[in-house]
Enzyme design. Structure first.
Site, PDB file in Angstrom:
ATOM      1  N   VAL A  56       0.837  -1.189   0.000  1.00 25.81           N
ATOM      2  CA  VAL A  56       0.000   0.000   0.000  1.00 25.81           C
ATOM      3  C   VAL A  56       0.877   1.246   0.000  1.00 25.81           C
ATOM      4  CG1 VAL A  56      -1.806   1.236   1.247  1.00 25.81           C
ATOM      5  CG2 VAL A  56      -1.700  -1.258   1.369  1.00 25.81           C
ATOM      6  N   CYS A  57       0.530   2.203  -0.860  1.00 31.21           N
ATOM      7  CA  CYS A  57       1.252   3.479  -0.842  1.00 31.21           C
ATOM      8  C   CYS A  57       0.367   4.534  -0.206  1.00 31.21           C
ATOM      9  CB  CYS A  57       1.644   3.914  -2.252  1.00 31.21           C
ATOM     10  SG  CYS A  57       2.638   5.401  -2.238  1.00 31.21           S
ATOM     11  N   LEU A  58       0.630   4.800   1.060  1.00 32.45           N
ATOM     12  CA  LEU A  58      -0.109   5.831   1.781  1.00 32.45           C
ATOM     13  C   LEU A  58       0.931   6.621   2.576  1.00 32.45           C
ATOM     14  CD1 LEU A  58      -2.891   6.962   2.720  1.00 32.45           C
ATOM     15  CD2 LEU A  58      -2.853   5.269   4.549  1.00 32.45           C
TER      16      LEU A  58
END
Lengths: 86, 180
Positions: free
Chosen positions: B107-109
């Protein structure tokens, strides 16, 4: 009536100069308590008041500042974390 | 020392060792507080496969609006002993078509990576994850094709998302069926 005091026990009370219901933002324990690694509140587990206005247990914020990703910034406001030496 | 005494001492030592191992860590204490203070909207639910392990759990998100509405998305949270100085490790357990989640579930957060800070709590991370489904972000993507798709034509992106959520193919990649 005359009373003769034979012995007495002195009891003292102290607290940090911080709002009593406030918690350290890092460990979420009250300032009057200790960081998770200390057992007794007091001078051995002090509070550090940053110039930015945010306070933490010394041990908590120290662990954070030592991580590379902290870049030396306050975990609350991301300004450079500086404090005045007492 | 008689052998019985030795045995007793051994047993006492073992008990002590066991107690030490069970000492609650700073990470556990903080995680416990965060979990107790969770106030999630009805679109999100946590699940603890091992109730004795509060450092590893699952999150289900069912977006009630936006392109991903109607899907049920599953994530695993894994908190290490440096928490809260390090963010929790979050992965999507399904193969989904999303600009900010790659095919392996990474996940890219921002708050799970460069913008993590220890005053953030698990609630903030979960709300951040849900936000990815409401507003997929084509800049800084993990799935570049999906991001390109979203940037060029939102209609085509929407179609591909629906297709993927049904377990269909998008650009010769098959995705997991995630419809409720």
């Amino acid at each position: 009536m005359k009373v003769t005091i034979k012995t007495y026990n002195a009891v003292a009370y102290w607290r940090w100069d911080a709002p009593s219901d406030d918690v350290c933002g890092i460990c979420r324990v009250q300032f009057d308590g200790t960081c998770p690694n200390c057992r007794f509140p007091g001078d051995d587990c002090p509070i550090l008041n940053g110039k930015c206005g945010h306070s933490f247990h010394l041990h908590c914020v120290n662990d954070w500042i030592q991580t590379e990703s902290s870049r030396g910034l306050c975990p609350m406001c991301r300004q450079k974390f500086e404090f005045e030496a007492e | 020392m008689t052998s019985t005494q030795k045995q007793q001492q051994q047993a006492a030592n073992n008990a002590e060792g066991g107690a030490k191992k069970k000492k609650v860590t700073a990470a556990q204490l903080r995680a416990q507080k965060d979990i107790a203070e969770l106030s999630l909207p009805p679109t999100m639910r946590t699940h603890f496969p091992d109730p004795d392990d509060i450092l590893n759990f699952e999150l289900k998100i069912e977006p009630d609006e936006g392109i991903y509405k109607g899907g049920l998305f599953k994530f695993t949270f894994s908190i290490n002993n440096n928490f809260p100085h390090e963010p929790p490790k979050v992965r999507c357990t399904q193969k989904i078509y999303h600009p900010n989640i790659d095919l392996d579930g990474n996940v890219c957060l921002n708050i799970l990576r460069e913008d993590w800070k220890p005053v953030l709590n698990l609630n903030a991370v979960m709300v951040g994850l849900q936000f990815l489904f409401l507003e997929p972000n084509p800049s800084d993507p993990l799935n570049k094709e999906a991001a390109e798709d979203l940037r060029l034509t939102k209609e085509s992106f929407k179609r591909n998302v629906r297709q993927s959520m049904q377990g269909g193919f998008v650009k010769s990649v098959q995705f997991d069926r995630v419809l409720k």
